[in-house]
Design a protein around this motif. Structure first.
Motif, mmCIF file in Angstrom:
data_model
loop_
_atom_site.group_PDB
_atom_site.id
_atom_site.type_symbol
_atom_site.label_atom_id
_atom_site.label_comp_id
_atom_site.label_asym_id
_atom_site.label_seq_id
_atom_site.Cartn_x
_atom_site.Cartn_y
_atom_site.Cartn_z
ATOM 1 N N ARG A 116 -1.207 3.270 -2.232
ATOM 2 C CA ARG A 116 -2.034 2.271 -2.957
ATOM 3 C C ARG A 116 -2.916 1.658 -2.121
ATOM 4 O O ARG A 116 -2.592 0.953 -1.079
ATOM 5 C CB ARG A 116 -1.314 1.313 -3.685
ATOM 6 N N TYR A 117 -4.330 1.726 -1.926
ATOM 7 C CA TYR A 117 -5.009 0.854 -1.025
ATOM 8 C C TYR A 117 -6.025 0.166 -2.042
ATOM 9 O O TYR A 117 -6.904 0.713 -2.740
ATOM 10 C CB TYR A 117 -6.003 1.735 -0.393
ATOM 11 N N GLY A 118 -5.496 -0.969 -2.355
ATOM 12 C CA GLY A 118 -6.428 -1.830 -3.177
ATOM 13 C C GLY A 118 -6.564 -1.141 -4.511
ATOM 14 O O GLY A 118 -5.512 -0.853 -5.268
ATOM 15 N N ASP A 119 -7.647 -0.991 -4.929
ATOM 16 C CA ASP A 119 -7.960 -0.412 -6.300
ATOM 17 C C ASP A 119 -7.937 1.240 -6.526
ATOM 18 O O ASP A 119 -8.063 1.682 -7.810
ATOM 19 C CB ASP A 119 -9.317 -0.652 -7.166
ATOM 20 N N LEU A 180 -12.656 1.633 3.172
ATOM 21 C CA LEU A 180 -11.917 1.061 2.275
ATOM 22 C C LEU A 180 -11.164 -0.224 2.552
ATOM 23 O O LEU A 180 -10.266 -0.025 3.537
ATOM 24 C CB LEU A 180 -10.760 2.068 1.610
ATOM 25 N N ALA A 181 -11.713 -1.276 2.068
ATOM 26 C CA ALA A 181 -11.046 -2.354 2.750
ATOM 27 C C ALA A 181 -9.654 -2.875 2.160
ATOM 28 O O ALA A 181 -9.585 -2.857 0.728
ATOM 29 C CB ALA A 181 -11.851 -3.732 2.765
ATOM 30 N N ILE A 182 -8.697 -3.046 3.031
ATOM 31 C CA ILE A 182 -7.395 -3.576 2.345
ATOM 32 C C ILE A 182 -6.989 -5.051 3.270
ATOM 33 O O ILE A 182 -7.641 -5.391 4.144
ATOM 34 C CB ILE A 182 -6.471 -2.653 2.633
ATOM 35 N N PHE A 189 -8.123 -5.089 6.912
ATOM 36 C CA PHE A 189 -8.487 -3.804 7.872
ATOM 37 C C PHE A 189 -9.193 -2.851 6.975
ATOM 38 O O PHE A 189 -9.197 -3.065 5.656
ATOM 39 C CB PHE A 189 -7.061 -3.180 7.950
ATOM 40 N N GLU A 190 -9.841 -2.059 7.478
ATOM 41 C CA GLU A 190 -10.553 -0.782 6.888
ATOM 42 C C GLU A 190 -10.025 0.365 6.956
ATOM 43 O O GLU A 190 -9.560 0.849 8.339
ATOM 44 C CB GLU A 190 -12.110 -0.856 7.465
ATOM 45 N N VAL A 191 -9.779 1.111 5.925
ATOM 46 C CA VAL A 191 -9.047 2.351 6.143
ATOM 47 C C VAL A 191 -9.898 3.410 5.810
ATOM 48 O O VAL A 191 -10.892 3.499 4.784
ATOM 49 C CB VAL A 191 -7.631 2.278 4.973
ATOM 50 N N ASP A 192 -9.957 4.536 6.569
ATOM 51 C CA ASP A 192 -10.643 5.964 6.253
ATOM 52 C C ASP A 192 -9.818 6.967 5.599
ATOM 53 O O ASP A 192 -9.038 7.521 6.157
ATOM 54 C CB ASP A 192 -11.219 6.167 7.304
ATOM 55 N N ARG A 258 -13.560 -1.743 14.884
ATOM 56 C CA ARG A 258 -13.972 -2.208 13.601
ATOM 57 C C ARG A 258 -13.027 -3.261 13.096
ATOM 58 O O ARG A 258 -13.103 -4.168 12.748
ATOM 59 C CB ARG A 258 -14.282 -1.195 12.483
ATOM 60 N N ASN A 259 -11.640 -2.776 13.062
ATOM 61 C CA ASN A 259 -10.636 -3.683 12.584
ATOM 62 C C ASN A 259 -10.436 -5.005 13.115
ATOM 63 O O ASN A 259 -10.179 -6.109 12.791
ATOM 64 C CB ASN A 259 -9.372 -2.814 12.173
#
Ligand code: SAH
Length: 391
Positions: A116-119, A180-182, A189-192, A258-259
């Motif tokens: 699960r990454y946020g929504d 995707l920001a978490i 953190f941004e996740v690809d 970026r993170n």
């Protein structure tokens, strides 16, 4: 439907709750062995013992899902996913908006990973059996979690062994954004999830990253195999003066940059280093107060374990040489085929060769949202040692 009869004695691991049935354990099979299907498992005398899903191409012919006489249907997956959800609701992955919701055998759903990454949910359907039932699983996930979107990143070695091609794309709802920001322990953190490693982020290391919170201020830290920079960010927040982040992948270092920036932390070229970590550790002679060593799996098959041992020994030997007296080494292996015991022996050998006295502060493993079935110890892939390194 397939019926599988086991050789005499080969029913024992199954009766004890192990979910893998290898082709060598099968005496005979009745039914369609060419297509993945629900499979009834019998012992050699014809007594029913379990129900699972078959994988026609894999050495693991059947993965057991239940030892009770219950149908494997949409509602079955709904119940198992609900069990998994219940665990995560109790556990303090609450301090993060990203966590593993289904961890394969550890949640008694072999072949299925759901992060699960946020929504958004990101799934991996790793076996032919579970691949064939994707629609039910997507329905159950939609119903139970109402995510904005469900995305698939089904690829990798297990799928290759099943002769399944990689499958990537949107399964339900919206496509996830490129970045995707978490949140995790107060970091952003941004996740690809489209192109990143695994499903995009190393959720299994969350609890171990928190261990870095106890650094002394002003330290010089080396984050070797940094990927998207999460350990580096924790080190800075713990008061590190400088963190050198090393990875051989350009895209990984871009994510790390970026993170770090996203969290207002230093992210200069001189600290983000694209290099082979083996050469970097050996060539450079700068020393560090703390080193994190988190290489990718060096043993993909049991037969690779000996070669992998050489790789781990090399990395740890050179890391020991670079840690200041009194410093810390967090060292990991994520190879399923290297046991915790073997890993500790390898690290011991490296310490002896580096002539350092070393104390174990803590044994580390995968985060609480990556449960391991007691019946399937193979699921315990991540092992780590937090070590104090003296003269
Ligand atoms: N510590 C990271 C996860 C590391 S995964 C985290 O917590 O997020 C392993 C990383 O090692 C990957 O980013 C991969 O790109 C990198 N890698 C693989 N081989 C490498 C090598 N020889 N030298 C440096 N980095 C390597």
């Amino acid at each position: 439907m397939l019926k599988v009869f086991l050789k005499k004695g080969r029913e024992l691991p199954v009766l004890r709750g192990h979910s893998w049935i290898f082709s060598g354990a099968v005496e005979k099979a009745h039914g369609d062995t060419e297509a993945p299907s629900t499979t009834e498992v019998f012992d050699h005398s014809g007594k029913w013992i379990a129900r699972g899903l078959s994988s026609p191409k894999s050495q693991i012919r059947v993965r057991v899902l239940t030892w009770r006489d219950e149908p494997i249907d949409r509602d079955f997956f709904r119940r198992r996913i609900l069990d998994a959800l219940e665990l995560r609701r109790r556990q303090p992955a609450r301090s993060a908006s990203a966590w593993r919701l289904v961890n394969g055998e550890g949640d008694f759903l072999p072949g299925l990973i759901v992060d699960r990454y946020g929504d958004f949910l990101v799934c991996q359907f790793l076996t032919a059996g579970i691949e064939a039932l994707k629609a039910w699983i997507v329905e159950a996930l939609s119903e139970l979690l109402s995510p904005k979107g469900i995305f698939e990143r089904s690829e990798g070695r297990v799928r290759e062994e099943e002769e399944l091609p990689p499958s990537l794309g949107v399964l339900a709802g919206e496509a996830p954004p490129e970045r995707l920001a978490i949140e995790e322990h107060g970091f952003r953190f941004e996740v690809d999830v489209w192109r990143g490693q695994k499903t995009g982020f190393f959720l299994d290391q969350r609890d171990n990253r928190a261990f870095l919170g106890s650094l002394a201020p002003g330290e010089r830290v080396l984050d070797c195999f940094c990927y998207s920079g999460a350990f580096s960010a924790y080190a800075y927040r713990a008061g590190a003066r400088e963190v050198i982040s090393v990875d051989s992948s350009g895209p990984a270092l871009e994510l790390a940059r970026r993170n770090l920036e996203l969290n207002g932390l230093p992210a200069g070229d001189e600290t983000l280093i694209k290099a082979d970590a083996f050469s970097y550790l050996k060539a450079d002679d700068a020393s560090f107060d703390t080193i994190v060593l988190d290489p990718p799996s060096l043993a993909h098959r049991r037969a690779d374990a000996a070669a992998a041992a050489g790789g781990y020994k090399f990395l740890n030997l050179h890391a020991f040489r670079r840690v200041k007296p009194g410093g810390l080494l967090l060292t990991f292996s994520c190879s399923q085929h290297v046991s915790a015991d073997l890993f500790q022996k390898i690290v011991f050998g490296a310490a002896v060769d580096a002539r350092r006295r070393v104390a174990v502060l803590k044994r580390l493993g995968q985060s609480v949202d990556h449960p391991v079935s007691l019946h399937h110890p193979e699921g315990e892939y991540l092992k780590g040692l937090a070590l104090r390194v003296l003269n």
